[in-house]
Design an enzyme around this catalytic site. Structure first.
Site, mmCIF file in Angstrom:
data_model
loop_
_atom_site.group_PDB
_atom_site.id
_atom_site.type_symbol
_atom_site.label_atom_id
_atom_site.label_comp_id
_atom_site.label_asym_id
_atom_site.label_seq_id
_atom_site.Cartn_x
_atom_site.Cartn_y
_atom_site.Cartn_z
ATOM 1 N N GLU A 14 12.481 -0.645 -9.878
ATOM 2 C CA GLU A 14 11.050 -0.885 -9.631
ATOM 3 C C GLU A 14 10.206 0.373 -9.733
ATOM 4 O OE1 GLU A 14 13.503 -0.851 -7.500
ATOM 5 O OE2 GLU A 14 12.924 -0.401 -5.445
ATOM 6 N N CYS A 45 20.006 -1.031 -4.457
ATOM 7 C CA CYS A 45 20.361 0.062 -3.546
ATOM 8 C C CYS A 45 20.974 -0.480 -2.248
ATOM 9 C CB CYS A 45 19.117 0.932 -3.308
ATOM 10 S SG CYS A 45 19.537 2.492 -2.559
ATOM 11 N N TYR A 46 20.271 -0.406 -1.130
ATOM 12 C CA TYR A 46 20.836 -0.970 0.112
ATOM 13 C C TYR A 46 21.262 -2.423 -0.114
ATOM 14 C CZ TYR A 46 21.210 -2.470 4.996
ATOM 15 O OH TYR A 46 21.675 -2.972 6.181
ATOM 16 N N HIS A 51 16.916 2.283 -8.486
ATOM 17 C CA HIS A 51 15.687 1.515 -8.231
ATOM 18 C C HIS A 51 14.981 1.170 -9.547
ATOM 19 C CE1 HIS A 51 15.444 1.908 -3.821
ATOM 20 N NE2 HIS A 51 16.148 3.011 -4.036
ATOM 21 N N GLY A 93 16.689 0.267 1.313
ATOM 22 C CA GLY A 93 16.336 0.562 2.702
ATOM 23 C C GLY A 93 17.017 1.829 3.144
ATOM 24 N N SER A 128 -19.315 -5.740 2.452
ATOM 25 C CA SER A 128 -19.499 -4.297 2.601
ATOM 26 C C SER A 128 -19.918 -3.666 1.280
ATOM 27 C CB SER A 128 -18.190 -3.658 3.049
ATOM 28 O OG SER A 128 -17.256 -3.714 1.992
ATOM 29 N N GLY A 129 -19.723 -4.393 0.187
ATOM 30 C CA GLY A 129 -19.991 -3.789 -1.117
ATOM 31 C C GLY A 129 -18.706 -3.272 -1.745
ATOM 32 N N GLY A 130 -17.630 -3.238 -0.968
ATOM 33 C CA GLY A 130 -16.333 -2.841 -1.517
ATOM 34 C C GLY A 130 -15.759 -4.003 -2.317
ATOM 35 N N ILE A 131 -14.751 -3.690 -3.122
ATOM 36 C CA ILE A 131 -14.202 -4.706 -4.018
ATOM 37 C C ILE A 131 -13.580 -5.880 -3.246
ATOM 38 C CG2 ILE A 131 -12.145 -3.246 -4.297
ATOM 39 C CD1 ILE A 131 -12.962 -5.185 -7.197
ATOM 40 N N ASP A 132 -12.928 -5.610 -2.119
ATOM 41 C CA ASP A 132 -12.218 -6.690 -1.435
ATOM 42 C C ASP A 132 -13.176 -7.734 -0.876
ATOM 43 O OD1 ASP A 132 -10.174 -5.009 -2.019
ATOM 44 O OD2 ASP A 132 -9.810 -4.343 0.033
ATOM 45 N N SER A 133 -14.167 -7.266 -0.127
ATOM 46 C CA SER A 133 -15.066 -8.276 0.442
ATOM 47 C C SER A 133 -15.905 -8.924 -0.662
ATOM 48 C CB SER A 133 -15.941 -7.689 1.554
ATOM 49 O OG SER A 133 -16.826 -6.721 1.063
ATOM 50 N N THR A 134 -16.178 -8.185 -1.738
ATOM 51 C CA THR A 134 -16.955 -8.772 -2.832
ATOM 52 C C THR A 134 -16.169 -9.890 -3.520
ATOM 53 O OG1 THR A 134 -18.036 -6.664 -3.191
ATOM 54 C CG2 THR A 134 -18.191 -8.244 -4.973
ATOM 55 N N LYS A 189 -3.796 -4.753 -4.382
ATOM 56 C CA LYS A 189 -5.085 -4.205 -4.796
ATOM 57 C C LYS A 189 -5.320 -4.344 -6.314
ATOM 58 C CE LYS A 189 -8.681 -1.766 -3.426
ATOM 59 N NZ LYS A 189 -9.439 -2.045 -2.205
#
Ligand code: XMP
Length: 515
Positions: free
Chosen positions: A174, A83-84, A172, A56, A226-232, A371
């Site tokens: 990550e 870190c923090y 870090h 942070g 919508s045709g996007g990956i998320d709503s699909t 995602k």
């Protein structure tokens, strides 16, 4: 939902906290991010098997340091401070922290203590590169801790108390710049905390389908596709859980790319037996947008018109109780961050206000996913690669890529140019290498020559960017032969265009879209 072991990450505001969760999940363990001021009892009730304290920007010595309930240190589970998080452990457990005169930022050479379990399996433990970003550092170790590593400028770059299962790193692990970072995180999970991997996309899909069935019962759910990956992916998961109780609504706003409706919706109807209603509303949208040039007004008109149509269509389905949405985990974290949601720069991204207006309860099957995990879920559900890897496409569609006035003629020009950009990216194997690539139609005409004649026609800009999450982006270094082909084809094949230019701006200060 069944996840197997859970690791809780307390977020102290680092830009890269999400990466910690992703690395842990990539190792096969479910992890959740909670704000540092999360209620102790609520987190305890999740029965986390380990705790990670994130980095942070603050100093533990600041008056207004982020809030933290020290009872988290008494949970009795292994802890990793980063870190923090390391400074916080030192501060609360009886060590001490000092401000460095300079903020150390960038790569450093790290010398790890060979016996430390975090470094097990690293070939050159005594010398590898790590990524640092810190102002303060630990000056004295708390009782029971020993030094687990150093860098030329930080004596205590790692510390640990093996009997308590508490370890901390000043760097870090990550971020990709830290060598062996993923292994260090896995070692914490498996060697220190003794966890078992139980998080995979197939387990996610199975348990989500069961949960959705239980939660929804015999109710009807409506979802905007919508045709996007998320709503699909949300639609396909819901479809698997409740079949025809799911009603998808696809609104054709006249601002879609060439053949988009046929390619996406046709495919879904055919292969997944989805209940989809396509609403052809192009005239209504384009009439309302006539003469509008201000980007914010365009977005507002499109947003309101979409809600109006969706609301009307949803009401026409008798007895709908739930609204399905493809909300992802980063949006969930953002809205509960202790800093509050970050400033909205454009009035996007998704149509807010729908659930309140419609009095429906939300069903968000993807709210635990990042995602890249949505993509994995899409593979698991058998969606085709072409759908899984489609570039993001904004809700207002081509309206914000036709700069200035939107007319059917200008939309047609853009559609054809855009198709060429898409096709050339695919044909050259660059489509998957870039985050997004598209054409923009500019609101000006320029002079050219064609044959013996002078032309005065439209300009197309190419916008092709690399990005990890759309928060920042850089213009993609696409080979010039590919750009040349795009330009030649657009000028030769798209009537009304005589010039193509390339956008070489990064975000910030530019944005990915032009409006
Ligand atoms: P900007 O232009 O803000 O875009 O750099 C970042 C990412 O968001 C997409 N974008 C939108 N997505 N509704 C959406 O669903 C919108 O209004 C919208 N505006 C931009 C953009 O394509 C990029 O991926």
């Amino acid at each position: 939902m069944q996840h197997g072991d859970i690791v809780v990450i307390l977020d102290f505001g680092s830009q890269v906290t999400q990466l910690i969760a992703r690395r842990i999940r990539e190792a096969g363990v479910y992890s959740e991010i909670h704000p540092c001021n999360a209620d102790f009892e609520a987190v305890k009730a999740l029965r986390p098997k380990a705790l990670v304290l994130s980095g942070g920007p603050s100093s533990v010595m600041d008056q207004d340091a982020p809030p933290f309930d020290p009872r988290f240190l008494t949970l009795g589970v292994p802890i990793l401070g980063i870190c923090y998080g390391m400074q916080l452990l030192a501060h609360h457990l009886g060590g001490s922290v000092v401000s460095s005169t300079d903020r150390e930022y960038g790569r450093a050479e790290f010398h790890g203590e060979p016996s430390c379990p975090l470094f097990e399996g690293i070939k050159d433990k005594e010398r590898f590169t790590v990524w640092m970003s810190h102002g303060d550092k630990v000056q004295a170790l708390p009782e029971g801790f020993s030094v687990m590593g150093s860098t030329p400028s930080v004596d205590f770059a790692a510390m640990g108390n093996p009997s308590a299962g508490i370890y901390a790193l000043q760097f870090h692990p990550e971020v990709a710049h830290t060598e062996n970072g993923a292994l260090i995180i896995s070692n914490f999970l498996f060697k220190v905390a003794g966890l078992k991997p139980g998080w995979s996309m197939s387990s996610f899909v199975d348990s989500t389908v069961n949960d959705l069935r239980e939660k929804i019962g015999g109710d009807k759910v409506v979802l905007g596709l919508s045709g996007g990956i998320d709503s699909t992916v949300a639609a396909v998961l819901l479809n698997r859980a409740i079949g025809k109780q799911l009603y998808c609504i696809f609104v054709d706003n006249g601002l879609l790319r060439l053949n988009e409706r046929e390619e996406v919706i046709g495919y879904l109807e055919e292969h997944f037996d989805l209940n989809v209603k396509c609403v052809d509303a192009a005239d209504l949208f384009l009439d309302r947008l006539a003469g509008v040039t201000d980007p914010e007004r365009k977005r507002k008109i499109i947003g309101h018109t979409f809600i109006e149509i969706f609301d009307k269509e949803a009401k026409a389905i008798h007895g709908v109780k739930h609204l399905g949405q493809g909300t992802l985990y980063p949006d969930v974290i953002e809205s509960v961050s202790f800093r509050g949601p970050s400033a909205v720069i454009k009035s996007h991204h998704n149509v807010g206000g729908l659930p309140e207006k419609m009095n429906l309860s939300l069903v968000e099957p993807l709210r635990e996913l990042f995602k890249d995990e949505v993509r994995k879920a899409a593979y698991e559900l058998g969606l085709p690669e072409a759908l899984i890897w489609r570039h993001p496409f904004p809700g207002p569609g081509l309206a914000i890529r036709v700069i200035g006035e939107i007319t059917r003629e200008r939309l047609d020009i853009l559609r054809q140019a855009d198709k060429i950009v898409q096709n050339e990216l695919i044909a050259s194997d660059w489509y998957r290498k870039v985050w997004q690539g598209f054409a923009v139609l500019l609101p000006l005409k320029t002079v050219g020559v064609m044959g013996d004649g002078r032309t005065y026609e439209h300009v197309i800009a190419l916008r092709i960017v690399d990005s990890l999450d759309a928060m920042t982006a850089d213009w993609s270094r696409v080979p010039t032969e590919i750009l040349a082909r795009m330009s030649n084809r657009i000028i030769n094949e798209v009537k009304g265009v005589n010039r193509v230019v390339l956008d070489i701006s990064s975000k910030p200060p530019s944005t990915i879209e032009w409006e």
